[in-house]
Design a protein around this motif. Structure first.
Motif, PDB file in Angstrom:
ATOM      1  N   SER A  16     -60.130  33.235 -66.115  1.00  0.00           N
ATOM      2  CA  SER A  16     -61.564  32.981 -65.969  1.00  0.00           C
ATOM      3  C   SER A  16     -61.856  31.563 -65.459  1.00  0.00           C
ATOM      4  N   GLN A  17     -60.959  30.599 -65.755  1.00  0.00           N
ATOM      5  CA  GLN A  17     -61.080  29.245 -65.209  1.00  0.00           C
ATOM      6  C   GLN A  17     -59.690  28.796 -64.795  1.00  0.00           C
ATOM      7  N   PRO A  18     -59.611  27.890 -63.823  1.00  0.00           N
ATOM      8  CA  PRO A  18     -58.288  27.382 -63.446  1.00  0.00           C
ATOM      9  C   PRO A  18     -57.561  26.791 -64.658  1.00  0.00           C
ATOM     10  N   LEU A  19     -56.274  27.048 -64.750  1.00  0.00           N
ATOM     11  CA  LEU A  19     -55.452  26.572 -65.869  1.00  0.00           C
ATOM     12  C   LEU A  19     -54.353  25.667 -65.348  1.00  0.00           C
ATOM     13  N   THR A  20     -53.959  24.697 -66.168  1.00  0.00           N
ATOM     14  CA  THR A  20     -52.762  23.922 -65.851  1.00  0.00           C
ATOM     15  C   THR A  20     -51.579  24.634 -66.497  1.00  0.00           C
ATOM     16  N   LYS A  21     -50.389  24.283 -66.051  1.00  0.00           N
ATOM     17  CA  LYS A  21     -49.172  24.859 -66.619  1.00  0.00           C
ATOM     18  C   LYS A  21     -49.101  24.590 -68.130  1.00  0.00           C
ATOM     19  N   SER A  22     -49.463  23.379 -68.550  1.00  0.00           N
ATOM     20  CA  SER A  22     -49.390  23.071 -69.983  1.00  0.00           C
ATOM     21  C   SER A  22     -50.419  23.871 -70.786  1.00  0.00           C
ATOM     22  N   GLN A  23     -51.608  24.115 -70.229  1.00  0.00           N
ATOM     23  CA  GLN A  23     -52.588  24.966 -70.922  1.00  0.00           C
ATOM     24  C   GLN A  23     -52.054  26.395 -71.037  1.00  0.00           C
ATOM     25  N   LEU A  24     -51.438  26.884 -69.956  1.00  0.00           N
ATOM     26  CA  LEU A  24     -50.867  28.227 -69.963  1.00  0.00           C
ATOM     27  C   LEU A  24     -49.772  28.322 -71.027  1.00  0.00           C
ATOM     28  N   MET A  25     -48.895  27.325 -71.093  1.00  0.00           N
ATOM     29  CA  MET A  25     -47.815  27.340 -72.080  1.00  0.00           C
ATOM     30  C   MET A  25     -48.382  27.310 -73.504  1.00  0.00           C
ATOM     31  N   TYR A  86     -47.815  47.741 -79.049  1.00  0.00           N
ATOM     32  CA  TYR A  86     -47.720  46.309 -78.774  1.00  0.00           C
ATOM     33  C   TYR A  86     -48.418  46.058 -77.445  1.00  0.00           C
ATOM     34  N   GLU A  87     -49.475  45.254 -77.483  1.00  0.00           N
ATOM     35  CA  GLU A  87     -50.195  44.930 -76.245  1.00  0.00           C
ATOM     36  C   GLU A  87     -49.956  43.466 -75.900  1.00  0.00           C
ATOM     37  N   LEU A  88     -49.496  43.240 -74.679  1.00  0.00           N
ATOM     38  CA  LEU A  88     -49.223  41.878 -74.229  1.00  0.00           C
ATOM     39  C   LEU A  88     -50.245  41.471 -73.173  1.00  0.00           C
ATOM     40  N   PRO A  89     -50.869  40.302 -73.346  1.00  0.00           N
ATOM     41  CA  PRO A  89     -51.790  39.830 -72.307  1.00  0.00           C
ATOM     42  C   PRO A  89     -50.995  39.391 -71.077  1.00  0.00           C
ATOM     43  N   LYS A  90     -51.604  39.516 -69.919  1.00  0.00           N
ATOM     44  CA  LYS A  90     -50.913  39.151 -68.672  1.00  0.00           C
ATOM     45  C   LYS A  90     -50.435  37.709 -68.677  1.00  0.00           C
ATOM     46  N   TYR A  91     -51.155  36.822 -69.372  1.00  0.00           N
ATOM     47  CA  TYR A  91     -50.774  35.417 -69.305  1.00  0.00           C
ATOM     48  C   TYR A  91     -49.429  35.111 -69.964  1.00  0.00           C
ATOM     49  N   VAL A  92     -48.891  36.012 -70.780  1.00  0.00           N
ATOM     50  CA  VAL A  92     -47.548  35.762 -71.315  1.00  0.00           C
ATOM     51  C   VAL A  92     -46.475  36.333 -70.397  1.00  0.00           C
ATOM     52  N   LEU A  93     -46.887  37.126 -69.400  1.00  0.00           N
ATOM     53  CA  LEU A  93     -45.941  37.814 -68.521  1.00  0.00           C
ATOM     54  C   LEU A  93     -45.831  37.196 -67.127  1.00  0.00           C
ATOM     55  N   SER A  94     -46.879  36.535 -66.674  1.00  0.00           N
ATOM     56  CA  SER A  94     -46.853  35.925 -65.343  1.00  0.00           C
ATOM     57  C   SER A  94     -47.904  34.822 -65.276  1.00  0.00           C
ATOM     58  N   GLU A  95     -47.863  34.080 -64.194  1.00  0.00           N
ATOM     59  CA  GLU A  95     -48.811  32.985 -64.017  1.00  0.00           C
ATOM     60  C   GLU A  95     -50.030  33.471 -63.244  1.00  0.00           C
ATOM     61  N   PRO A  96     -51.210  32.909 -63.560  1.00  0.00           N
ATOM     62  CA  PRO A  96     -52.412  33.296 -62.805  1.00  0.00           C
ATOM     63  C   PRO A  96     -52.377  32.723 -61.391  1.00  0.00           C
ATOM     64  N   THR A  97     -53.143  33.311 -60.504  1.00  0.00           N
ATOM     65  CA  THR A  97     -53.211  32.820 -59.131  1.00  0.00           C
ATOM     66  C   THR A  97     -53.950  31.491 -59.061  1.00  0.00           C
ATOM     67  N   ASN A  98     -54.737  31.171 -60.092  1.00  0.00           N
ATOM     68  CA  ASN A  98     -55.494  29.910 -60.084  1.00  0.00           C
ATOM     69  C   ASN A  98     -54.879  28.862 -61.026  1.00  0.00           C
ATOM     70  N   LEU A  99     -53.544  28.833 -61.063  1.00  0.00           N
ATOM     71  CA  LEU A  99     -52.857  27.797 -61.820  1.00  0.00           C
ATOM     72  C   LEU A  99     -52.967  26.490 -61.050  1.00  0.00           C
ATOM     73  N   ILE A 100     -53.295  25.399 -61.742  1.00  0.00           N
ATOM     74  CA  ILE A 100     -53.438  24.109 -61.078  1.00  0.00           C
ATOM     75  C   ILE A 100     -52.423  23.113 -61.642  1.00  0.00           C
ATOM     76  N   GLN A 101     -52.196  22.036 -60.896  1.00  0.00           N
ATOM     77  CA  GLN A 101     -51.228  21.009 -61.326  1.00  0.00           C
ATOM     78  C   GLN A 101     -51.738  20.256 -62.542  1.00  0.00           C
ATOM     79  N   ASP A 102     -50.819  19.942 -63.462  1.00  0.00           N
ATOM     80  CA  ASP A 102     -51.158  19.033 -64.562  1.00  0.00           C
ATOM     81  C   ASP A 102     -51.356  17.651 -63.957  1.00  0.00           C
ATOM     82  N   ASN A 103     -52.264  16.896 -64.555  1.00  0.00           N
ATOM     83  CA  ASN A 103     -52.488  15.523 -64.043  1.00  0.00           C
ATOM     84  C   ASN A 103     -51.502  14.554 -64.663  1.00  0.00           C
TER      85      ASN A 103
END
Length: 103
Positions: A16-25, A86-103
């Motif tokens: 829903s909003q761009p995520l950084t790699k650390s937010q995703l983790m 067992y339901e797994l959200p997509k974010y634990v299986l792959s990265e979103p297309t709107n992943l952004i760089q950590d600053n």
């Protein structure tokens, strides 16, 4: 319910909003820390986490050896031999297309 032999990454998706790699983790860690509280068996959750973090060939071997029944080839919905879901959200299986760089 037939068993699916191929496992694949989920189709490309956008958070829903761009995520950084650390937010995703952090989101992934929170999901896996709380997942066993949704029911099912801890060893199945552990196997699903290992499969989600592995390459596709290894993931197949992990779910097979744990007796996981895959409903969706992208692992978003699975069952154990006792029928627990067992339901797994997509974010634990792959990265979103709107992943952004950590600053």
């Amino acid at each position: 319910m037939g068993t699916i032999k191929k496992i694949r990454k989920p189709k490309p998706w956008k958070h829903s909003q761009p995520l950084t790699k650390s937010q995703l983790m952090q989101m992934r860690d929170e999901f896996w820390d709380t997942a066993p509280h949704y029911g099912g068996r801890k060893e199945i959750w552990d196997a699903l986490r290992a499969a989600a973090e592995a390459d596709l060939n290894l993931a197949r071997a992990i779910v097979d050896s744990a007796g996981v029944i895959i409903q969706n080839p992208d692992l978003t919905i699975c069952y154990d031999e006792r029928g627990a879901k067992y339901e797994l959200p997509k974010y634990v299986l792959s990265e979103p297309t709107n992943l952004i760089q950590d600053n």
